[in-house]
Scaffold this active site. Structure first.
Site, mmCIF file in Angstrom:
data_model
loop_
_atom_site.group_PDB
_atom_site.id
_atom_site.type_symbol
_atom_site.label_atom_id
_atom_site.label_comp_id
_atom_site.label_asym_id
_atom_site.label_seq_id
_atom_site.Cartn_x
_atom_site.Cartn_y
_atom_site.Cartn_z
ATOM 1 N N TYR A 155 0.839 -1.206 0.000
ATOM 2 C CA TYR A 155 0.000 0.000 0.000
ATOM 3 C C TYR A 155 0.873 1.256 0.000
ATOM 4 O O TYR A 155 0.617 2.213 -0.747
ATOM 5 C CB TYR A 155 -0.900 -0.045 1.226
ATOM 6 N N LYS A 180 0.876 4.204 -2.829
ATOM 7 C CA LYS A 180 0.578 5.597 -2.517
ATOM 8 C C LYS A 180 1.767 6.508 -2.822
ATOM 9 O O LYS A 180 1.581 7.666 -3.213
ATOM 10 C CB LYS A 180 0.155 5.725 -1.049
#
Length: 246
Positions: free
Chosen positions: A156, A160
């Site tokens: 993740y 991002k």
């Protein structure tokens, strides 16, 4: 911060931060497109928007990790409204995993697909049309994990971080008429938070100056700022909405 007669597309729009932003944009005068994987949730929120704010609301089922579904979303929006003034790439996914060596290829690809691949495709398509039409605003919803990655969310975090880079590149690509900015979020009390173990929640609340997790509606001020002319001289920017993370 008026959005009267503007059209705003929000991915991951049926719940959590997306839901709060959809209501805020409609209250500011915008027609909204609510995109999420599950159509029923989008349709339910669309009815709420119409009844509460008197604005048009288009629900669309879309898994942004699928290229073809992104394309279909864009076509549906322009067929219905003929324009997009604001795109909010809000859809996100951060599954928990027992250890890095047990992260499957399918999980990794899913995380990258939702958090980075989808925003890239939607921004490329809609950004080009915005530029041709004379302007618009793209808002990417990122995370503190992009710059301060933790062991529980490394795929993740990588996605991002890529989204932050995408913001910078898109701002240069579609400027001077299209503005592209990032809201970099800290921990918020959304559906994702329900999966947090107790020790993680405690750690999160201890690591910011406000000593708490954000309420979903606390995203609204930043979202309206970037969506409207209030941020007319901002592009390629990152705004931290994280309670003073340290």
């Amino acid at each position: 911060m008026s959005l009267t007669d503007k059209v705003v597309v929000v991915t991951g729009g049926s719940r959590g931060l997306g839901r709060e932003m959809v209501h805020a944009f409609a209250a500011a005068g915008a027609d909204v497109v609510i995109a999420s994987r599950k159509f029923d949730g989008c349709a339910e929120l669309a009815d709420e928007v119409k009844n509460s704010h008197g604005r048009r609301a288009l629900p669309v089922a879309c898994n942004v990790s699928e290229w073809a579904q992104c394309d279909a979303l864009v076509e549906a929006v322009y067929a219905e409204f003929g324009q997009v003034d604001v795109l909010v790439n809000n859809a996100g996914l951060s599954p928990l995993y027992p250890s890095l060596d047990q992260v499957s290829e399918a999980l990794f690809d899913k995380v990258i697909g939702v958090n980075l691949k989808g925003p890239f495709r939607l921004s490329a398509l809609i950004g080009a049309r915005m530029a041709a039409a004379g302007g618009g605003s793209i808002i990417n919803i990122s995370s503190i994990e992009a710059t301060r990655p933790e062991p529980h969310a490394i795929p993740y975090s990588a996605a991002k971080a890529g989204l932050n880079a995408l913001t910078a590149g898109l701002a240069q690509t579609y400027g001077p008429t299209v503005r592209v900015n990032t809201i970099q979020c800290g921990p918020f009390e959304t559906d994702i938070a329900k999966a947090w173990p107790d020790d993680l929640r405690e750690a999160l609340t201890e690591r910011n100056a406000l000593r708490r997790v954000g309420a979903p509606n606390e995203i609204v001020g930043a979202a309206l700022f970037f969506a409207t002319e209030a941020s007319a001289f901002c592009t390629g920017s990152t705004l931290a909405v994280d309670g003073g993370w340290r």
